[in-house]
Motif scaffolding. Structure first.
Motif, PDB file in Angstrom:
ATOM      1  N   GLN A  61       0.835  -1.205   0.000  1.00  0.00           N
ATOM      2  CA  GLN A  61       0.000   0.000   0.000  1.00  0.00           C
ATOM      3  C   GLN A  61       0.872   1.259   0.000  1.00  0.00           C
ATOM      4  O   GLN A  61       0.559   2.237  -0.678  1.00  0.00           O
ATOM      5  CB  GLN A  61      -0.936  -0.005   1.220  1.00  0.00           C
ATOM      6  CG  GLN A  61      -1.967   1.109   1.205  1.00  0.00           C
ATOM      7  CD  GLN A  61      -2.962   0.943   0.075  1.00  0.00           C
ATOM      8  OE1 GLN A  61      -3.585  -0.103  -0.065  1.00  0.00           O
ATOM      9  NE2 GLN A  61      -3.101   1.974  -0.750  1.00  0.00           N
ATOM     10  N   GLN A  62       1.978   1.244   0.729  1.00  0.00           N
ATOM     11  CA  GLN A  62       2.904   2.383   0.741  1.00  0.00           C
ATOM     12  C   GLN A  62       3.463   2.630  -0.661  1.00  0.00           C
ATOM     13  O   GLN A  62       3.579   3.776  -1.092  1.00  0.00           O
ATOM     14  CB  GLN A  62       4.064   2.137   1.713  1.00  0.00           C
ATOM     15  CG  GLN A  62       3.698   2.221   3.164  1.00  0.00           C
ATOM     16  CD  GLN A  62       4.864   1.813   4.071  1.00  0.00           C
ATOM     17  OE1 GLN A  62       5.887   1.318   3.611  1.00  0.00           O
ATOM     18  NE2 GLN A  62       4.682   2.027   5.369  1.00  0.00           N
ATOM     19  N   VAL A  63       3.809   1.569  -1.362  1.00  0.00           N
ATOM     20  CA  VAL A  63       4.349   1.698  -2.712  1.00  0.00           C
ATOM     21  C   VAL A  63       3.307   2.319  -3.632  1.00  0.00           C
ATOM     22  O   VAL A  63       3.596   3.262  -4.382  1.00  0.00           O
ATOM     23  CB  VAL A  63       4.817   0.326  -3.247  1.00  0.00           C
ATOM     24  CG1 VAL A  63       5.172   0.400  -4.723  1.00  0.00           C
ATOM     25  CG2 VAL A  63       5.992  -0.201  -2.436  1.00  0.00           C
ATOM     26  N   VAL A  64       2.079   1.827  -3.557  1.00  0.00           N
ATOM     27  CA  VAL A  64       1.009   2.339  -4.416  1.00  0.00           C
ATOM     28  C   VAL A  64       0.715   3.808  -4.085  1.00  0.00           C
ATOM     29  O   VAL A  64       0.572   4.640  -4.989  1.00  0.00           O
ATOM     30  CB  VAL A  64      -0.258   1.462  -4.278  1.00  0.00           C
ATOM     31  CG1 VAL A  64      -1.443   2.094  -4.979  1.00  0.00           C
ATOM     32  CG2 VAL A  64       0.015   0.069  -4.832  1.00  0.00           C
ATOM     33  N   ASP A  65       0.644   4.128  -2.798  1.00  0.00           N
ATOM     34  CA  ASP A  65       0.394   5.522  -2.395  1.00  0.00           C
ATOM     35  C   ASP A  65       1.510   6.443  -2.888  1.00  0.00           C
ATOM     36  O   ASP A  65       1.249   7.550  -3.386  1.00  0.00           O
ATOM     37  CB  ASP A  65       0.261   5.626  -0.871  1.00  0.00           C
ATOM     38  CG  ASP A  65      -0.991   4.954  -0.348  1.00  0.00           C
ATOM     39  OD1 ASP A  65      -1.925   4.697  -1.155  1.00  0.00           O
ATOM     40  OD2 ASP A  65      -1.032   4.635   0.865  1.00  0.00           O
TER      41      ASP A  65
ATOM     42  N   THR B 139       9.134   5.514  -8.309  1.00  0.00           N
ATOM     43  CA  THR B 139       8.621   4.607  -7.276  1.00  0.00           C
ATOM     44  C   THR B 139       9.538   3.397  -7.118  1.00  0.00           C
ATOM     45  O   THR B 139       9.893   3.018  -5.997  1.00  0.00           O
ATOM     46  CB  THR B 139       7.192   4.149  -7.625  1.00  0.00           C
ATOM     47  OG1 THR B 139       6.370   5.304  -7.788  1.00  0.00           O
ATOM     48  CG2 THR B 139       6.619   3.255  -6.550  1.00  0.00           C
ATOM     49  N   CYS B 140       9.940   2.815  -8.221  1.00  0.00           N
ATOM     50  CA  CYS B 140      10.791   1.617  -8.166  1.00  0.00           C
ATOM     51  C   CYS B 140      12.164   1.936  -7.583  1.00  0.00           C
ATOM     52  O   CYS B 140      12.701   1.152  -6.805  1.00  0.00           O
ATOM     53  CB  CYS B 140      10.918   1.001  -9.552  1.00  0.00           C
ATOM     54  SG  CYS B 140       9.380   0.268 -10.132  1.00  0.00           S
TER      55      CYS B 140
ATOM     56  N   ASN C 153      10.501  -3.207 -11.736  1.00  0.00           N
ATOM     57  CA  ASN C 153       9.361  -2.531 -12.386  1.00  0.00           C
ATOM     58  C   ASN C 153       8.130  -3.416 -12.435  1.00  0.00           C
ATOM     59  O   ASN C 153       7.017  -2.956 -12.179  1.00  0.00           O
ATOM     60  CB  ASN C 153       9.732  -2.107 -13.814  1.00  0.00           C
ATOM     61  CG  ASN C 153      10.574  -0.861 -13.847  1.00  0.00           C
ATOM     62  OD1 ASN C 153      10.872  -0.269 -12.811  1.00  0.00           O
ATOM     63  ND2 ASN C 153      10.967  -0.461 -15.035  1.00  0.00           N
ATOM     64  N   GLU C 154       8.331  -4.684 -12.782  1.00  0.00           N
ATOM     65  CA  GLU C 154       7.198  -5.597 -12.953  1.00  0.00           C
ATOM     66  C   GLU C 154       6.427  -5.783 -11.644  1.00  0.00           C
ATOM     67  O   GLU C 154       5.204  -5.846 -11.640  1.00  0.00           O
ATOM     68  CB  GLU C 154       7.686  -6.947 -13.487  1.00  0.00           C
ATOM     69  CG  GLU C 154       6.589  -7.901 -13.859  1.00  0.00           C
ATOM     70  CD  GLU C 154       5.629  -7.332 -14.881  1.00  0.00           C
ATOM     71  OE1 GLU C 154       4.419  -7.605 -14.743  1.00  0.00           O
ATOM     72  OE2 GLU C 154       6.055  -6.611 -15.793  1.00  0.00           O
ATOM     73  N   THR C 155       7.122  -5.851 -10.542  1.00  0.00           N
ATOM     74  CA  THR C 155       6.464  -6.039  -9.243  1.00  0.00           C
ATOM     75  C   THR C 155       5.601  -4.834  -8.907  1.00  0.00           C
ATOM     76  O   THR C 155       4.418  -4.974  -8.563  1.00  0.00           O
ATOM     77  CB  THR C 155       7.518  -6.255  -8.135  1.00  0.00           C
ATOM     78  OG1 THR C 155       8.314  -7.388  -8.478  1.00  0.00           O
ATOM     79  CG2 THR C 155       6.863  -6.483  -6.787  1.00  0.00           C
ATOM     80  N   ALA C 156       6.170  -3.640  -9.004  1.00  0.00           N
ATOM     81  CA  ALA C 156       5.412  -2.423  -8.685  1.00  0.00           C
ATOM     82  C   ALA C 156       4.243  -2.259  -9.653  1.00  0.00           C
ATOM     83  O   ALA C 156       3.128  -1.908  -9.234  1.00  0.00           O
ATOM     84  CB  ALA C 156       6.322  -1.209  -8.745  1.00  0.00           C
ATOM     85  N   ARG C 157       4.466  -2.526 -10.930  1.00  0.00           N
ATOM     86  CA  ARG C 157       3.392  -2.405 -11.922  1.00  0.00           C
ATOM     87  C   ARG C 157       2.238  -3.348 -11.589  1.00  0.00           C
ATOM     88  O   ARG C 157       1.068  -2.972 -11.657  1.00  0.00           O
ATOM     89  CB  ARG C 157       3.945  -2.707 -13.319  1.00  0.00           C
ATOM     90  CG  ARG C 157       2.908  -2.545 -14.418  1.00  0.00           C
ATOM     91  CD  ARG C 157       3.454  -2.848 -15.807  1.00  0.00           C
ATOM     92  NE  ARG C 157       4.398  -1.796 -16.190  1.00  0.00           N
ATOM     93  CZ  ARG C 157       5.672  -2.003 -16.491  1.00  0.00           C
ATOM     94  NH1 ARG C 157       6.183  -3.219 -16.441  1.00  0.00           N
ATOM     95  NH2 ARG C 157       6.453  -1.010 -16.843  1.00  0.00           N
TER      96      ARG C 157
END
Length: 172
Positions: free
Chosen positions: A10-14, A26-27, A34-38
């Motif tokens: 959730q922190q990453v998305v925010d 973000t990454c 990149n693939e994980t965050a995407r």
């Protein structure tokens, strides 16, 4: 055990949304591929915070469910990633495995695997019980001699075949 918990996701998305939806920033900030965050961002957009939930037990899927997912991808209704989102699966990698298994083994490949080890000891025919009478003893002796005779005939046939092959090779 999962590598990342729901709070971290959730922190990453925010962070992504608060930084003008810049995936590269973000990454770098969280040192993530990149693939994980995407994947987390897409899951969040599709299902909200529940899309980021960490499952604490391994999910088991019915063969019918797996078949529906595989069919939807094969018929072009979804890509692997799209099917994972639509059907609520954690990743598209599982779908790739199901597709490969389905291509090789058909619907049987989607059935649950048997648990436990397979018995690897060979099954030999059981020996007949010890003869009780002289007649049974003689019958058993005849069976053994017939088996030995058949074995020797087969061996002789194999030896003759090999000799013929050698002779053909040695002739110019």
């Amino acid at each position: 055990m999962t590598k990342y918990n729901q709070t971290f996701k959730q922190q990453v998305v925010d962070f992504y949304f608060s930084n003008h939806e810049s995936l590269s920033i973000t990454c770098k900030h969280f040192d993530l591929p990149n693939e994980t965050a995407r994947r987390w961002i897409v899951q969040f957009k599709h299902s909200g915070s529940s899309g980021l939930a960490v499952r604490h037990s391994k999910q088991k899927y019915s063969p019918e469910f797996k078949f529906n997912v595989v069919q939807s991808v094969l018929l072009g209704q979804f890509s692997g990633r799209g099917a994972a989102l639509h059907f609520g699966l954690s990743s598209s990698g599982m779908i790739s495995q199901w597709l490969k298994t389905f291509e090789k083994q058909g619907i049987n490949g989607l059935l649950p695997k048997p648990k436990g080890r397979l018995n690897m000891t060979p099954k030999y025919p059981k020996m007949p019980p010890k003869p009780k009478t002289r007649g049974e003893e003689l019958e058993l002796r005849i069976l053994r001699l017939e088996a030995e005779n058949a074995f020797l005939k087969k061996l002789d046939e194999i030896i003759k075949r090999e000799d013929r092959k050698r002779q053909k090779r040695s002739k110019p």
